[in-house]
Design a protein around this motif. Structure first.
Motif, PDB file in Angstrom:
ATOM      1  N   GLN A 198      -4.851   4.003  -0.677  1.00  0.00           N
ATOM      2  CA  GLN A 198      -4.237   2.689  -0.880  1.00  0.00           C
ATOM      3  C   GLN A 198      -3.812   2.486  -2.335  1.00  0.00           C
ATOM      4  O   GLN A 198      -2.776   1.878  -2.612  1.00  0.00           O
ATOM      5  CB  GLN A 198      -5.210   1.583  -0.472  1.00  0.00           C
ATOM      6  N   SER A 229      -3.910  -1.497   5.098  1.00  0.00           N
ATOM      7  CA  SER A 229      -2.793  -1.913   4.242  1.00  0.00           C
ATOM      8  C   SER A 229      -1.862  -2.869   4.976  1.00  0.00           C
ATOM      9  O   SER A 229      -1.461  -3.910   4.438  1.00  0.00           O
ATOM     10  CB  SER A 229      -2.011  -0.681   3.764  1.00  0.00           C
ATOM     11  N   ALA A 253       4.821  -1.105  -0.974  1.00  0.00           N
ATOM     12  CA  ALA A 253       4.130  -2.129  -0.202  1.00  0.00           C
ATOM     13  C   ALA A 253       5.060  -2.840   0.778  1.00  0.00           C
ATOM     14  O   ALA A 253       4.702  -3.090   1.930  1.00  0.00           O
ATOM     15  CB  ALA A 253       3.475  -3.141  -1.147  1.00  0.00           C
ATOM     16  N   LEU A 286      -2.252  -4.060  -2.981  1.00  0.00           N
ATOM     17  CA  LEU A 286      -2.716  -2.774  -2.452  1.00  0.00           C
ATOM     18  C   LEU A 286      -3.635  -2.070  -3.443  1.00  0.00           C
ATOM     19  O   LEU A 286      -4.620  -1.430  -3.044  1.00  0.00           O
ATOM     20  CB  LEU A 286      -1.515  -1.883  -2.123  1.00  0.00           C
ATOM     21  N   GLY A 337      -0.070   1.614  -3.683  1.00  0.00           N
ATOM     22  CA  GLY A 337       0.276   0.557  -4.626  1.00  0.00           C
ATOM     23  C   GLY A 337       1.037   1.081  -5.830  1.00  0.00           C
ATOM     24  O   GLY A 337       2.012   0.474  -6.274  1.00  0.00           O
TER      25      GLY A 337
END
Length: 755
Positions: free
Chosen positions: A111, A260, A120, A285, A115
């Motif tokens: 994750q 997510s 995202a 994220l 990010g």
């Protein structure tokens, strides 16, 4: 003076004081409410996942403190989520708890990479029907599994087994635990209908507290929550697997993706609930990834943004991220100081809470929404995939099915045949591609061999396969003695292909004028061989057929409302010139304009002023103002006007009626000779006829004011007179501005002379 200013500045609160005051006034109370909701939910989710009970509390603490402090959605509250219970149960069953913790850490690291790569917003490309179907599938799965626990049994290994075993579970023997679970559900169902003062206590907290108190008072034998002897003695739990690395990586990817997507969708939903700072999805994220790495490292469940807690946070008046952080602190203090109280909670009560939470994931509002958009099949397919296979497979099946639906919708073509005997009309609409060739071929080949066929192509795109099908059929039909008339409405895909210059890209086709806008000869030339400006016998016959076939069905409902009378808002007086289309340049439709057209857009003065009055135009003015009560009268002149040229000496000979009519232009000629030129966009036109046309518009406005009913209505403010000029070559409408004395482009600010 400087001391006074300094004193006034010192009286202003320091920014830190303002922030602290906001936190104490809004965020602390909100955090307490969210904390009360989070504790029972976290315990229930841990129970449903098959994880240690304390893992749910750890995730709640880490989600609040780490994700709350680092994430990009200030008012979103994170923690263990019901959306991951099915996946976590399968993962724990396959790998064991220690390896599952390592999977959570790896998913968090993934994750963080999501990010940092700033992808995202790509998650938002997933259809809402898939997301709603996924949540509903999770809800159904939770309900099917937890109902067994509520009824005193144990959840089965699959949804099918849960369904098959449920009837026996319902009619079987039920002990005290079943009563406690059912009572929990009952309290949650009625809580929302109680008075507002009572509902200030969160429903989940009230239900769990009431059922727990009952279990303690009755000394119930129902199984309770089991916590470690020392909840602070948390060892590093993660352990890598000894094999099965592909399955390990797949589990990491699955949890990272689901967490997510759920987080991002929750953040977007929370943004719609408040007017504060918008969420930074990429930073969110990052925060979620760091929280998952931390939670997995100390033995907690995966963390996501949770819409239930987040909406509670916003509704409770939270203003900053301090509320989410503090809620995690309260969970930590509660776990450490009141662990004994947690161990009094019956597991059946937590199962009842989860049944209620799971049922609420199946929302009727979501079903109505996807039904309106035609996506109910996509919703159902995703739901069934999640319930009967697994969550990731269900989502992937939903995505694949959405691509199929998109392909069908974008490549759809409607094929309609009508006629009998030797005369047929075939209409093809939409995108005509290889997908439609089998059906198209069936329709075309079913036509009689020597028939006359009009093939109307109203297509957005024509690919090679469809072109070849049409071309082959046309040649075969004509060889057999039939006749084919191809009528393309829009871009000439088929015609261009036959001329050896096909267009293979849809975006290179350009824009084709619709039939109702383009001059009839421009589109009739395609099937009749008529070139501009040549004429053919009865040209409107083809146009009226076009109206009946294409336009009439579209305007019939509007015209039916106007069948019993008219209420136009404008009397539109303009020239009879064929290039002026009043409804086109005013974006109006049937029933809007009461139109009067004559050579030169003249308004003869009333008969009382001169013997040269014209009762036809006067009758129209009187009827429009006195009977129809129009709110505006427009006099519209135009460039390159034949009447103006004729007045200036270019009148064709041998037309006595026209010569008599043009006498109405004499006042305009005098105005043109005796006054400065009227400007058009700040400049006088080059052509003298155009300069006369501008004066003519203003002169006709003066003639209008000589009609008593016009003057009276204008004085009362019930009628407005407007001068308009249309530059044919520039396709530009100009309106007269009385303040500047200039004809200004439509839409320009009035009152200032251009140039």
């Amino acid at each position: 003076m400087s001391r006074q200013v300094g004193h006034e500045r010192s009286a202003e609160p320091h920014p830190r004081q303002v922030v602290l005051g906001r936190v104490l006034r809004h965020d602390v109370p909100a955090s307490l409410v969210v904390f009360l909701v989070a504790v029972p939910l976290s315990l229930g989710i841990a129970l449903a996942s098959g994880a240690p009970i304390v893992a749910g509390l750890i995730a709640a603490i880490v989600g609040g403190v780490v994700a709350g402090a680092v994430g990009g959605a200030p008012l979103q509250v994170s923690g263990p989520a019901a959306g991951l219970t099915v996946v976590m149960a399968e993962t724990i069953n396959q790998f064991g708890w220690a390896v599952t913790c390592a999977i959570t850490v790896a998913a968090g690291a993934l994750q963080v990479l999501f990010g940092l790569s700033r992808v995202a917003r790509a998650a938002l490309a997933i259809s809402p029907a898939i997301v709603h179907g996924m949540l509903a599938g999770i809800g159904v799965t939770i309900v099917l599994g937890q109902l067994h626990i509520v009824l005193g049994g144990s959840a089965q290994s699959s949804a099918i087994d849960n369904i098959l075993e449920l009837p026996g579970q319902i009619v079987g023997h039920h002990d005290q635990a079943a009563m406690l679970g059912i009572l929990t559900i009952a309290i949650l169902l009625v809580w929302g209908r109680l008075p507002g003062a009572v509902r200030k206590v969160p429903g989940p907290l009230a239900a769990i507290a009431a059922v727990t108190a009952l279990a303690v008072l009755t000394n119930s034998s129902a199984e309770r929550v089991d916590l470690p002897g020392d909840v602070l003695a948390v060892d590093l739990m993660p352990r890598l697997p000894e094999g099965g690395w592909f399955e390990f990586a797949l589990a990491v990817l699955t949890i990272a993706l689901i967490a997510s997507v759920e987080t991002l969708l929750s953040a977007v939903a929370v943004d719609k609930m408040h007017t504060g700072p918008r969420a930074n999805l990429n930073r969110e994220l990052l925060g979620q990834g760091m929280a998952n790495m931390t939670s997995g490292a100390i033995g907690g469940l995966p963390v996501t943004g949770v819409i239930v807690r987040s909406s509670t946070n916003v509704a409770s008046g939270a203003r900053t991220r301090a509320s989410a952080v503090l809620h995690g602190v309260w969970v930590l203090l509660f776990t450490v100081l009141l662990a004994g109280l947690i161990e009094s909670i019956p597991l059946a009560a937590l199962a009842g809470l989860l049944v209620h939470v799971g049922a609420k994931l199946v929302k009727l509002t979501h079903i109505r929404e996807v039904l309106k958009h035609g996506d109910l099949p996509l919703y159902v397919v995703t739901l069934l995939g999640v319930v009967f296979i697994d969550l990731l497979s269900g989502v992937l099946i939903g995505i694949a099915f959405s691509l199929v639906l998109m392909l069908r919708r974008t490549m759809w073509s409607g094929i309609h045949a009508e006629g009998e005997g030797d005369s047929w009309r075939i209409v093809v609409e939409g995108a005509l591609t290889f997908l439609s060739v089998p059906r198209l071929s069936t329709v075309l080949n079913s036509l009689p061999a020597r028939s006359t066929v009009t093939l109307e192509l109203v297509v957005d795109y024509l690919d090679h396969a469809a072109f070849d099908c049409l071309h082959t059929w046309q040649e075969a039909h004509e060889r057999a003695g039939g006749t084919v008339v191809v009528d393309e409405i829009g871009h000439p895909w088929f015609e261009r292909g036959k001329s050896d210059s096909p267009i293979v890209r849809k975006d290179a086709a350009g824009t084709a004028l619709p039939r109702w806008l383009a001059p009839w000869s421009e589109w009739m030339a395609k099937d009749a061989g008529v070139s501009v400006p040549d004429q053919r016998t009865a040209p409107l016959r083809r146009g009226t057929s076009e109206f009946q076939n294409r336009t009439a069905p579209l305007v019939q409902e509007t015209l039916s409302r106007l069948a019993d009378g008219q209420q136009p808002h404008t009397l539109f007086i303009t020239c009879g010139d064929a290039r002026i289309v009043p409804n086109l340049i005013t974006t109006s439709g049937p029933g809007d304009l009461f139109a009067v057209r004559n050579v030169g857009n003249f308004v003869p003065v009333p008969e009382g002023d001169t013997a040269a009055g014209d009762t036809s135009v006067g009758a129209s003015i009187e009827y429009a103002v006195s009977v129809l009560r129009v709110r505006e009268i427009v006099v519209c002149g135009h460039s390159s006007c034949g009447a103006m040229k004729a007045v200036l000496g270019e009148a064709p000979a041998g037309l006595p009626s026209l010569a008599r009519w043009l006498r109405h232009a004499q006042p305009s000629v005098g105005r043109h000779a005796g006054e400065p030129a009227v400007t058009l966009g700040g400049e006088a036109p080059d052509a003298e006829g155009d300069r006369l046309a501008l004066h003519n518009v203003l002169q006709q406005l003066e003639h209008l004011r000589r009609y008593p009913m016009v003057a009276a209505a204008e004085r009362r403010g019930e009628l407005h007179l407007t001068g308009m000029y249309f530059d044919v070559g520039g396709a530009q409408v100009y309106l007269f501005d009385g303040e500047s004395g200039d004809f200004r482009p439509a839409g320009a600010e009035p009152g200032v002379r251009a140039g």
